[in-house]
Design a protein around this motif. Structure first.
Motif, short mmCIF file in Angstrom:
data_model
loop_
_atom_site.label_atom_id
_atom_site.label_comp_id
_atom_site.label_asym_id
_atom_site.label_seq_id
_atom_site.Cartn_x
_atom_site.Cartn_y
_atom_site.Cartn_z
N ASP A 119 41.29 50.58 57.09
CA ASP A 119 41.20 50.24 58.51
C ASP A 119 39.93 49.48 58.84
N LYS A 120 38.83 49.84 58.19
CA LYS A 120 37.54 49.22 58.50
C LYS A 120 37.21 48.03 57.61
N PHE A 121 38.01 47.82 56.57
CA PHE A 121 37.74 46.74 55.64
C PHE A 121 36.34 46.89 55.05
N ASP A 122 35.99 48.12 54.72
CA ASP A 122 34.64 48.43 54.23
C ASP A 122 34.31 47.61 52.98
N GLU A 123 33.05 47.20 52.90
CA GLU A 123 32.60 46.47 51.72
C GLU A 123 32.26 47.44 50.60
N LEU A 124 32.82 47.20 49.42
CA LEU A 124 32.49 48.00 48.25
C LEU A 124 31.18 47.52 47.64
N LYS A 125 31.06 46.20 47.45
CA LYS A 125 29.84 45.67 46.87
C LYS A 125 29.83 44.15 46.93
N GLN A 126 28.64 43.60 46.89
CA GLN A 126 28.45 42.17 46.71
C GLN A 126 28.54 41.86 45.22
N LEU A 127 29.01 40.67 44.91
CA LEU A 127 29.19 40.29 43.52
C LEU A 127 28.23 39.18 43.13
N HIS A 128 27.90 39.13 41.85
CA HIS A 128 27.03 38.09 41.33
C HIS A 128 27.85 37.17 40.45
N PHE A 129 27.94 35.92 40.85
CA PHE A 129 28.70 34.93 40.09
C PHE A 129 28.01 34.67 38.76
N PRO A 130 28.78 34.41 37.68
CA PRO A 130 28.16 34.14 36.38
C PRO A 130 27.02 33.12 36.47
N LEU A 131 25.86 33.51 35.97
CA LEU A 131 24.66 32.69 36.11
C LEU A 131 24.82 31.31 35.49
N ALA A 132 25.59 31.23 34.41
CA ALA A 132 25.75 29.95 33.72
C ALA A 132 26.44 28.91 34.59
N PHE A 133 27.13 29.37 35.65
CA PHE A 133 27.88 28.44 36.50
C PHE A 133 27.46 28.54 37.96
N ASN A 134 26.32 29.15 38.23
CA ASN A 134 25.94 29.43 39.60
C ASN A 134 25.14 28.30 40.24
N ASP A 135 25.58 27.07 40.02
CA ASP A 135 24.98 25.96 40.75
C ASP A 135 25.85 25.69 41.98
N SER A 136 25.35 24.93 42.90
CA SER A 136 26.01 24.83 44.21
C SER A 136 27.01 23.70 44.33
N SER A 137 27.02 22.75 43.42
CA SER A 137 27.89 21.59 43.61
C SER A 137 28.55 21.18 42.30
N PRO A 138 29.90 21.06 42.31
CA PRO A 138 30.76 21.51 43.39
C PRO A 138 31.09 22.99 43.24
N TYR A 139 31.65 23.58 44.28
CA TYR A 139 32.02 24.98 44.23
C TYR A 139 33.19 25.20 43.27
N PHE A 140 33.26 26.41 42.72
CA PHE A 140 34.45 26.82 42.00
C PHE A 140 35.52 27.22 43.01
N LYS A 141 36.76 26.96 42.69
CA LYS A 141 37.89 27.34 43.52
C LYS A 141 38.65 28.47 42.84
N VAL A 142 39.12 29.42 43.62
CA VAL A 142 39.88 30.53 43.07
C VAL A 142 41.33 30.10 42.87
N VAL A 143 41.77 30.08 41.62
CA VAL A 143 43.16 29.75 41.31
C VAL A 143 44.05 30.96 41.54
N GLY A 144 43.59 32.13 41.13
CA GLY A 144 44.37 33.34 41.32
C GLY A 144 43.63 34.56 40.81
N SER A 145 44.16 35.74 41.16
CA SER A 145 43.59 37.01 40.74
C SER A 145 44.72 37.90 40.26
N CYS A 146 44.52 38.52 39.10
CA CYS A 146 45.59 39.34 38.51
C CYS A 146 44.98 40.48 37.69
#
Length: 392
Positions: free
Chosen positions: A77-104
Motif C-alpha cells: 500500500d505504501k510502496f515502501d522502499e527496500l533499498k537503493q541500488l548501486h549500478f555496476p561501477l564499470a558502466f556507471n558513466d552518465s552518457s548514454p544511459y542504459f535502458k532496461v530491456v526486461g526483468s526476469c
C-alpha cells in the motif's frame, strides 16, 4: 550443528532464506558455500522465492541530477522502499544511459546503444553482473534498420535468453539473433521469420528510457509489428517468439488497433499470464488507451479497460491495479474495476523513467562479476533490517 543434519534437510532450510541471509550463510562452512553457489540450488531457491507473497517488488529507474538511479520498492500500500541500488561501477558513466530491456526472476537485462552495443545481465539484489559478448552483427551502423530486443527465461533448459530482431526499412521479413546465458554465446535463429516488420528504430526503440516494445509472457516474447497488404496498406499484429522451441508465431490485435500507425502502439506484460496493448498520442509519449487480452491467445478476449488523458502507464501490480504517472510526475495506483485512484506514497522529486516487476534471487551468484557495494542500509555483517524481514 549442520554436520548432524542430512544435506537434504540443510538444503530445505537454506532455500527458504531471504537472499541476503542465504548469501551470508556461505561463510558458515565450505560445504554450505558450495551448496549455495550450486546452479541447481540457485534455481530451486528462485522457485521457492516466487511463492512468497512479500517477495513481489518493483525496480524503479529514474533520473536525478543527470545520473541514472535504481531502487527496489515493495508492492504494498505504501510502496515502501527496500533499498537503493548501486549500478555496476564499470558502466556507471552518465552518457548514454542504459535502458532496461526486461526483468526476469531477479535478473535485469540492460542495453546501451551508441557507437557500440553494450549489454549486461545484472542481479542488483546480490550486486553481480556479466557483460555480454558483442554479437557478430553491425546493425548499429546501419541507418535503415529497425532494432528490437526481448529478454526472457527458458523454463525447459533453465536458461536466460536475449533476442535481437532486425528488419530493414521496407522489408517484409527480418533476422533474429539469440544469446544464451548457459552457453555464453550468440547464434542466428534459423526458424522462419514471419512476413512482418517491427517498426522500432534504434532512436525510438526505447520510449521514456524504457524498452516497452517487448513483453515476456507465458514463456514467449512479444513485440508490436505489422504485415503489409498484397495491394498496399498494412495490418498491425503482435509477433511472438517461443523462447523454448525458438519458433515464431503471430497474435491478432483488436480491430480498433489494427490500422493505426504502428509506432503509436506498445506492448506490456499484464499480470502473470497475458499481455496489454497501449495506444500512444502521436505528438508525445502519453498513453490514450489501454487494452488487455484477458485470455492469452484468445483474440476475442481483447478488452479496452481504460481511456487515458495526459497519463502514462508504468506497469501492473500484483493485485491487478495499474500504476500511472500523472501530472507533475506523481505516481498513482488505479483499480481497473472501480476506477478508484490512490496516490502512491513515494518521493517523486525525480523523473520516473521506468517501473519493472522484480523479485530478489541468487541468479549469477555462481558466475557473475562483483558490481560493488550491495547498498543495504546496514553493514553486511549486521542483522538484516525490519523491511527485509518481510522477505523471509
Amino acid at each position: 550443528m549442520s554436520e548432524h543434519l542430512p544435506v537434504e534437510v540443510v538444503e530445505e532450510i537454506l532455500k527458504r532464506l531471504p537472499v541476503k541471509l542465504a548469501v551470508k550463510c556461505r561463510s558458515v562452512c565450505k560445504t554450505w558455500n558450495i551448496l549455495i553457489k550450486n546452479s541447481s540450488f540457485i534455481s530451486t531457491h528462485s522457485q521457492t522465492s516466487l511463492s512468497k507473497p512479500h517477495n513481489h517488488l518493483f525496480l524503479l529507474k529514474y533520473s536525478q541530477k543527470a545520473q541514472q538511479t535504481f531502487s527496489l520498492h515493495f508492492d504494498d500500500d505504501k510502496f515502501d522502499e527496500l533499498k537503493q541500488l548501486h549500478f555496476p561501477l564499470a558502466f556507471n558513466d552518465s552518457s548514454p544511459y542504459f535502458k532496461v530491456v526486461g526483468s526476469c526472476n531477479g535478473l535485469v537485462c540492460l542495453c546501451r546503444l551508441s557507437y557500440m552495443l553494450d549489454i549486461i545481465f545484472w542481479n542488483p539484489s546480490i550486486q553481480k553482473y556479466i557483460a555480454l559478448s558483442k554479437p557478430n552483427i553491425t546493425f548499429w551502423t546501419t541507418k535503415n534498420v529497425s532494432v528490437s530486443f526481448g529478454f526472457g527465461f527458458d523454463s525447459i533448459t533453465n536458461d536466460y535468453k536475449l533476442v535481437i530482431l532486425l528488419t530493414e526499412e521496407g522489408a517484409t521479413s527480418g533476422e533474429a539473433y539469440l544469446y544464451s546465458l548457459n552457453d555464453n554465446s550468440w547464434k542466428k535463429i534459423t526458424a522462419s521469420f514471419p512476413e512482418c516488420a517491427i517498426e522500432s528504430r534504434v532512436s525510438s526503440t526505447f520510449v521514456n528510457g524504457a524498452s516497452r516494445n517487448s513483453a515476456f509472457v507465458n514463456g514467449a516474447l512479444h513485440w508490436m509489428g505489422y504485415q503489409r497488404g498484397q495491394f498496399g496498406g498494412f495490418r498491425n499484429i503482435i509477433l511472438g517468439f517461443d523462447i523454448s522451441t525458438e519458433e515464431f508465431f503471430v497474435i491478432s490485435l483488436p480491430e480498433n488497433l489494427i490500422g493505426l500507425l504502428n509506432l503509436r502502439l506498445s506492448i506490456m506484460k499484464y499480470e502473470e499470464s497475458s499481455i496489454a496493448a497501449l495506444r500512444t498520442h502521436w505528438e508525445n509519449d502519453q498513453h490514450l488507451e489501454l487494452w488487455i487480452m484477458k485470455k492469452y491467445g484468445v483474440v476475442g478476449s481483447w478488452t479496452k479497460v481504460l481511456q487515458l488523458t495526459d497519463q502514462r502507464v508504468l506497469g501492473f501490480r500484483k493485485n491487478g491495479e495499474v500504476l500511472l504517472q500523472v501530472d507533475c510526475g506523481k505516481m498513482v495506483s488505479l483499480d481497473l474495476n472501480c476506477q478508484q485512484m490512490e496516490h502512491v506514497e513515494i518521493d517523486l522529486q525525480v523523473e520516473i523513467v521506468s517501473v519493472h516487476r522484480y523479485m530478489e534471487s541468487l541468479i549469477l551468484l555462481d558466475k557473475g562479476v562483483d558490481a560493488g557495494s550491495v547498498g543495504y542500509s546496514n553493514d553486511a555483517n549486521d542483522s538484516y533490517s525490519e523491511e527485509e524481514s518481510k522477505m523471509a
